[in-house]
Design an enzyme around this catalytic site. Structure first.
Site, PDB file in Angstrom:
ATOM      1  N   HIS A 156      34.207 -23.125  42.410  1.00 10.99           N
ATOM      2  CA  HIS A 156      34.904 -21.887  42.844  1.00 10.99           C
ATOM      3  C   HIS A 156      34.755 -21.045  41.230  1.00 10.99           C
ATOM      4  O   HIS A 156      35.760 -20.130  41.083  1.00 10.99           O
ATOM      5  CB  HIS A 156      36.402 -21.926  43.175  1.00 10.99           C
ATOM      6  CG  HIS A 156      36.548 -22.759  44.252  1.00 10.99           C
ATOM      7  ND1 HIS A 156      36.394 -22.257  45.676  1.00 10.99           N
ATOM      8  CD2 HIS A 156      36.941 -24.096  44.399  1.00 10.99           C
ATOM      9  CE1 HIS A 156      36.696 -23.178  46.332  1.00 10.99           C
ATOM     10  NE2 HIS A 156      36.892 -24.244  46.008  1.00 10.99           N
ATOM     11  N   SER A 277      19.283  -4.124  23.318  1.00  9.81           N
ATOM     12  CA  SER A 277      19.558  -3.050  24.202  1.00  9.81           C
ATOM     13  C   SER A 277      19.106  -1.757  23.175  1.00  9.81           C
ATOM     14  O   SER A 277      19.024  -1.852  22.147  1.00  9.81           O
ATOM     15  CB  SER A 277      21.103  -2.763  24.295  1.00  9.81           C
ATOM     16  OG  SER A 277      21.384  -1.385  24.493  1.00  9.81           O
ATOM     17  N   LYS A 283      24.003  -6.280  21.104  1.00  7.98           N
ATOM     18  CA  LYS A 283      23.522  -6.901  22.590  1.00  7.98           C
ATOM     19  C   LYS A 283      22.582  -7.920  22.414  1.00  7.98           C
ATOM     20  O   LYS A 283      21.419  -7.726  21.662  1.00  7.98           O
ATOM     21  CB  LYS A 283      22.955  -5.722  23.714  1.00  7.98           C
ATOM     22  CG  LYS A 283      24.205  -5.158  24.370  1.00  7.98           C
ATOM     23  CD  LYS A 283      25.276  -5.772  24.991  1.00  7.98           C
ATOM     24  CE  LYS A 283      24.519  -6.037  26.279  1.00  7.98           C
ATOM     25  NZ  LYS A 283      24.565  -5.104  27.313  1.00  7.98           N
ATOM     26  N   GLU A 290      17.744 -13.017  34.299  1.00  7.60           N
ATOM     27  CA  GLU A 290      17.808 -12.110  35.426  1.00  7.60           C
ATOM     28  C   GLU A 290      16.745 -11.771  35.966  1.00  7.60           C
ATOM     29  O   GLU A 290      16.993 -11.614  37.275  1.00  7.60           O
ATOM     30  CB  GLU A 290      18.394 -10.718  34.669  1.00  7.60           C
ATOM     31  CG  GLU A 290      19.951 -10.942  33.803  1.00  7.60           C
ATOM     32  CD  GLU A 290      20.092 -10.015  33.049  1.00  7.60           C
ATOM     33  OE1 GLU A 290      20.345  -8.648  33.377  1.00  7.60           O
ATOM     34  OE2 GLU A 290      20.179 -10.006  31.796  1.00  7.60           O
TER      35      GLU A 290
END
Ligand code: ARG
Length: 454
Positions: A156, A277, A283, A290
């Protein structure tokens, strides 16, 4: 350009219809398979005296020259052609005239395309299998280096029990091993030649289908001529194996995304395999992961395209089936791309063992071990579970971890607690005490590594 089937027609084809119908923009990639299939077919036609031996030889020689010309960039595909089969045959006839027109004896584009796509997929699947093996090797190496790296195991997405990073990684290795088997299985079932099914009904010529099958390294022939031209099960199977593989890569990617966040900091991707970024200077984004996660949906879509395209088709060939190619090609191109980038990304990523260990120290992942301690002293598991839960609640309230609570306090919960409880909940010991088969214990992990390596 006059069509090969012009005889029956009184009008030329509308240009838009030709473009709509044409598949050469995407099936030209099968040119080599088409030519090798045609060479095997022409050899057989000559052997069987269906065409003259010298014609067969000239056709074969010219087809080889066409192959060479395409390979060397000296012959370009024409978008006027309806598909790669028509293009090659047209080129052959352009070069040797009437003799070229004999190639299509005892053959139809229906069995020709069914052959070509199988030949093409056989090669592609072999490439994918070797890419999976490379990734598997990388994962096993990484596991080998992390046999002693303790991390929290999750259920979980809540810290659950202590595991080693090696055991976590090996879970993916076993998934990939099954993926490899799935591709192999699909390959084995697909490995039969449909050529000689002709349009759908076979032929009156004395063809030798087995000869062609052997020439093209098939295990045998497709035994039913209608099945030979109608079957695209193999596309569905391969797209399904590709989808399941992508699902595994996607889950792995999702974990890498989580692990590389500031919240986890379990790993750091190499600069070469991450992106920045355009606005936020701090970043470092896990774009590769992704994209793999995103592209998984696209491969599922390809599988769905195939299944839906086929579900309503009466036997035998229908033009709908031309839609098989873009779907299966896209699925395999995507898989190849993802595997090729995932492996070096994994190889170059840095493992923050200390942060994994620190995360393991928090979150009471040794609470099960505390309960097990009481069970080993004779308490029924449910009672032990309840007591351990109360001790966890006490720890949370007082901002402590289990190791910091004094024995006197433990004794308030149960007289069974003795000094050896600290040994039972020691994280290292608790991790490596999990010696059951498949667990994080060293022997189990080494057994898994040996099993996978063999
Ligand atoms: N381009 C076609 C395909 O990919 C080849 C077979 C065409 N057959 C036909 N009867 N029109 O399916």
């Amino acid at each position: 350009m006059a069509k090969m089937w012009a005889g029956r027609f009184k009008k030329e084809e509308n240009k838009e219809v030709n473009d709509f119908n044409s598949s050469i923009s995407f099936d030209s990639r099968m040119y080599k398979n088409d030519i090798l299939g045609s060479i095997a077919h022409a050899t057989m036609l000559g052997n069987q005296n269906i065409i003259e031996q010298k014609d067969s030889e000239l056709i074969i020689k010219t087809l080889s020259e066409i192959l060479e010309d395409i390979d060397n960039g000296n012959l370009e595909f024409s978008n006027d052609a309806e598909d790669i089969h028509m293009f090659i045959e047209g080129e052959l006839t352009k070069r040797i005239g009437d003799i070229g027109k004999k190639l299509h004896t005892a053959r139809s584009r229906n069995d020709q395309v069914a052959l070509d796509i199988r030949l093409y997929l056989k090669e592609e699947v072999e490439t994918i299998k070797s890419l999976i093996c490379k990734l598997l090797n990388e994962i096993i190496n990484l596991a080998e280096e992390n046999k002693y790296t303790i991390m929290p195991g999750y259920t979980h997405l809540q810290r659950a029990q202590p595991i080693t990073f090696a055991n976590h990684l090996l879970a993916y290795a076993y998934m990939l091993k099954r993926d490899l088997n799935r591709f192999d299985d699909a390959l084995n079932r697909m490995n039969y030649s449909p050529l000689g099914s002709c349009a759908l009904a076979g032929t009156t010529y004395p063809i030798d289908r087995d000869f062609v099958a052997e020439r093209l390294n098939f295990k045998g022939i497709v035994k039913n001529s209608l099945d030979g031209v109608s079957d695209r099960d193999f596309c569905c199977e391969i797209a399904s194996a590709a989808s399941i593989l992508m699902m595994h890569l996607s889950r792995f990617s999702e974990e890498i995304i989580l692990w590389s966040s500031w919240e986890f900091k379990f790993i750091e991707l190499d600069d070469a395999y991450s992106t920045g970024s355009s606005i936020m200077p701090q970043k470092k984004n896990p774009d590769i992961c992704e994209l793999i996660r995103g592209k998984t949906g696209r491969v599922y879509g390809d599988l769905n395209t195939l299944l839906v395209m086929l579900k309503g088709l009466p036997l035998a060939y229908n033009k709908d089936m031309q839609e098989d190619k873009e779907a299966i090609f896209d699925a395999l191109d995507t898989v190849k791309m993802c595997l090729s980038i995932f492996t070096p990304m994994l190889k170059t990523m840095k493992i923050n063992k200390d942060n994994m260990r620190k995360a393991a120290a928090k979150g009471f992942i040794n609470a099960t071990d505390l309960a097990d301690y009481l069970v080993k002293k004779g308490m029924p598991f449910r009672d032990a579970y309840k007591i351990s839960g109360s001790i966890v609640a006490y720890s949370i309230d007082n901002d402590l971890v289990l190791e910091e609570i004094k024995l006197d306090k433990y004794k308030e919960y149960s007289q069974l607690f003795e000094n050896d409880l600290y040994d039972a909940i020691d994280l290292e010991k608790a991790t490596f005490r999990r010696t059951s088969k498949g667990a994080s214990g060293i022997e189990s992990v080494e057994a898994q590594i040996n099993d996978l390596r063999s």
